[in-house]
Write a protein that holds these residues in place. Structure first.
Motif, PDB file in Angstrom:
ATOM      1  N   ALA A 224       0.451  -1.142   0.363  1.00 46.62           N
ATOM      2  CA  ALA A 224       0.032  -0.012   0.120  1.00 46.62           C
ATOM      3  C   ALA A 224       1.063   0.954   0.251  1.00 46.62           C
ATOM      4  O   ALA A 224       0.357   2.011  -1.060  1.00 46.62           O
ATOM      5  N   PRO A 225       2.205   1.961   0.881  1.00 41.84           N
ATOM      6  CA  PRO A 225       2.192   2.555   0.843  1.00 41.84           C
ATOM      7  C   PRO A 225       3.228   3.065  -0.663  1.00 41.84           C
ATOM      8  O   PRO A 225       3.359   4.307  -1.546  1.00 41.84           O
ATOM      9  N   PHE A 226       3.897   1.925  -1.250  1.00 37.19           N
ATOM     10  CA  PHE A 226       4.117   2.438  -2.749  1.00 37.19           C
ATOM     11  C   PHE A 226       3.571   2.391  -3.928  1.00 37.19           C
ATOM     12  O   PHE A 226       3.629   3.307  -4.340  1.00 37.19           O
ATOM     13  N   TRP A 227       2.045   2.346  -3.522  1.00 38.83           N
ATOM     14  CA  TRP A 227       1.101   2.796  -3.983  1.00 38.83           C
ATOM     15  C   TRP A 227       0.805   3.976  -4.364  1.00 38.83           C
ATOM     16  O   TRP A 227       0.461   4.711  -5.071  1.00 38.83           O
ATOM     17  N   VAL A 228       0.702   3.867  -2.934  1.00 38.63           N
ATOM     18  CA  VAL A 228       0.185   5.442  -2.369  1.00 38.63           C
ATOM     19  C   VAL A 228       1.812   7.010  -3.352  1.00 38.63           C
ATOM     20  O   VAL A 228       0.836   7.378  -3.569  1.00 38.63           O
ATOM     21  N   TYR A 229       2.604   6.042  -2.644  1.00 35.27           N
ATOM     22  CA  TYR A 229       3.244   7.078  -2.978  1.00 35.27           C
ATOM     23  C   TYR A 229       3.525   6.782  -4.339  1.00 35.27           C
ATOM     24  O   TYR A 229       3.800   8.383  -5.071  1.00 35.27           O
TER      25      TYR A 229
ATOM     26  N   LEU B  37      -6.497   1.296   6.882  1.00 34.95           N
ATOM     27  CA  LEU B  37      -7.033   2.613   7.399  1.00 34.95           C
ATOM     28  C   LEU B  37      -5.867   4.054   6.178  1.00 34.95           C
ATOM     29  O   LEU B  37      -6.699   4.567   6.726  1.00 34.95           O
ATOM     30  N   GLY B  38      -5.029   3.854   6.907  1.00 28.91           N
ATOM     31  CA  GLY B  38      -3.992   4.282   5.944  1.00 28.91           C
ATOM     32  C   GLY B  38      -4.400   4.828   4.615  1.00 28.91           C
ATOM     33  O   GLY B  38      -4.438   5.966   4.214  1.00 28.91           O
ATOM     34  N   PRO B  39      -4.394   4.066   3.615  1.00 25.44           N
ATOM     35  CA  PRO B  39      -4.797   3.988   2.205  1.00 25.44           C
ATOM     36  C   PRO B  39      -5.999   4.362   2.030  1.00 25.44           C
ATOM     37  O   PRO B  39      -5.935   5.225   1.138  1.00 25.44           O
TER      38      PRO B  39
ATOM     39  N   LYS C 211       1.319  18.788   0.912  1.00 24.13           N
ATOM     40  CA  LYS C 211       0.652  18.770   1.320  1.00 24.13           C
ATOM     41  C   LYS C 211      -0.212  17.258   1.848  1.00 24.13           C
ATOM     42  O   LYS C 211      -0.289  16.751   3.292  1.00 24.13           O
ATOM     43  N   GLY C 212       0.243  16.389   0.771  1.00 21.70           N
ATOM     44  CA  GLY C 212      -0.048  15.082   1.031  1.00 21.70           C
ATOM     45  C   GLY C 212       1.472  14.259   2.274  1.00 21.70           C
ATOM     46  O   GLY C 212       1.647  13.399   1.954  1.00 21.70           O
ATOM     47  N   SER C 213       2.635  14.731   2.587  1.00 23.63           N
ATOM     48  CA  SER C 213       3.546  14.276   2.508  1.00 23.63           C
ATOM     49  C   SER C 213       3.206  13.502   4.067  1.00 23.63           C
ATOM     50  O   SER C 213       3.615  12.457   4.393  1.00 23.63           O
ATOM     51  N   TRP C 214       2.340  14.091   5.188  1.00 24.47           N
ATOM     52  CA  TRP C 214       2.944  12.814   5.891  1.00 24.47           C
ATOM     53  C   TRP C 214       1.562  11.899   6.209  1.00 24.47           C
ATOM     54  O   TRP C 214       1.173  11.013   6.406  1.00 24.47           O
ATOM     55  N   LEU C 215       0.380  11.569   5.426  1.00 25.32           N
ATOM     56  CA  LEU C 215       0.008  10.371   4.654  1.00 25.32           C
ATOM     57  C   LEU C 215       0.702   9.203   3.801  1.00 25.32           C
ATOM     58  O   LEU C 215       0.414   8.274   4.252  1.00 25.32           O
ATOM     59  N   LEU C 216       2.237   9.641   3.592  1.00 30.31           N
ATOM     60  CA  LEU C 216       2.809   7.916   3.438  1.00 30.31           C
ATOM     61  C   LEU C 216       3.258   7.179   4.924  1.00 30.31           C
ATOM     62  O   LEU C 216       3.230   6.384   4.584  1.00 30.31           O
ATOM     63  N   PRO C 217       3.973   7.985   5.681  1.00 26.32           N
ATOM     64  CA  PRO C 217       4.058   7.266   7.068  1.00 26.32           C
ATOM     65  C   PRO C 217       2.497   6.518   7.182  1.00 26.32           C
ATOM     66  O   PRO C 217       2.668   5.699   8.148  1.00 26.32           O
ATOM     67  N   ILE C 218       1.499   7.303   7.791  1.00 27.90           N
ATOM     68  CA  ILE C 218       0.327   6.782   8.077  1.00 27.90           C
ATOM     69  C   ILE C 218      -0.411   5.477   6.800  1.00 27.90           C
ATOM     70  O   ILE C 218      -1.269   4.732   7.408  1.00 27.90           O
ATOM     71  N   SER C 219       0.144   5.749   5.738  1.00 21.35           N
ATOM     72  CA  SER C 219      -0.359   4.745   4.798  1.00 21.35           C
ATOM     73  C   SER C 219       0.081   3.036   5.207  1.00 21.35           C
ATOM     74  O   SER C 219      -0.062   1.619   4.708  1.00 21.35           O
ATOM     75  N   LEU C 220       1.254   2.554   5.981  1.00 20.55           N
ATOM     76  CA  LEU C 220       1.381   1.937   7.056  1.00 20.55           C
ATOM     77  C   LEU C 220       0.868   1.363   7.529  1.00 20.55           C
ATOM     78  O   LEU C 220       0.948  -0.115   7.423  1.00 20.55           O
TER      79      LEU C 220
END
Length: 88
Positions: free
Chosen positions: A18-23, A47-49, A34-43
């Protein structure tokens, strides 16, 4: 019993990638600051993705040149893949 193991493996693999696809989606939309904080949350599984999908900008909000570049890139990637397959 086997069905439970397959489900666990599937969930684990999807959560791991999921973090790969989000990135990839974040960079294709050029949504770095704006969305850089979402990358760690995607782990965080599920909930993250999900949070990223809700908060990411839609393609209609992007400039037209960005959307056309995304489409052009996808078309060229598909063409390159088919050319590679035909050449083998």
């Amino acid at each position: 019993m086997l069905q439970i193991h397959v489900t666990c493996l599937d969930f684990s693999l999807l959560s791991a990638f999921a973090p790969f696809w989000v990135y990839n989606d974040m960079t294709s939309r050029k949504w770095y600051e704006k969305g850089s904080w979402l990358l760690p949350i995607s782990l965080v599984p599920f909930l993250g993705p999900s949070l990223y999908l809700v908060l990411r900008p839609s393609l209609s909000e992007l400039p037209a040149s960005t959307v056309s570049n995304l489409i052009r890139t996808e078309v060229l990637d598909r063409k390159a893949k088919t050319d590679d397959v035909e050449n083998k």
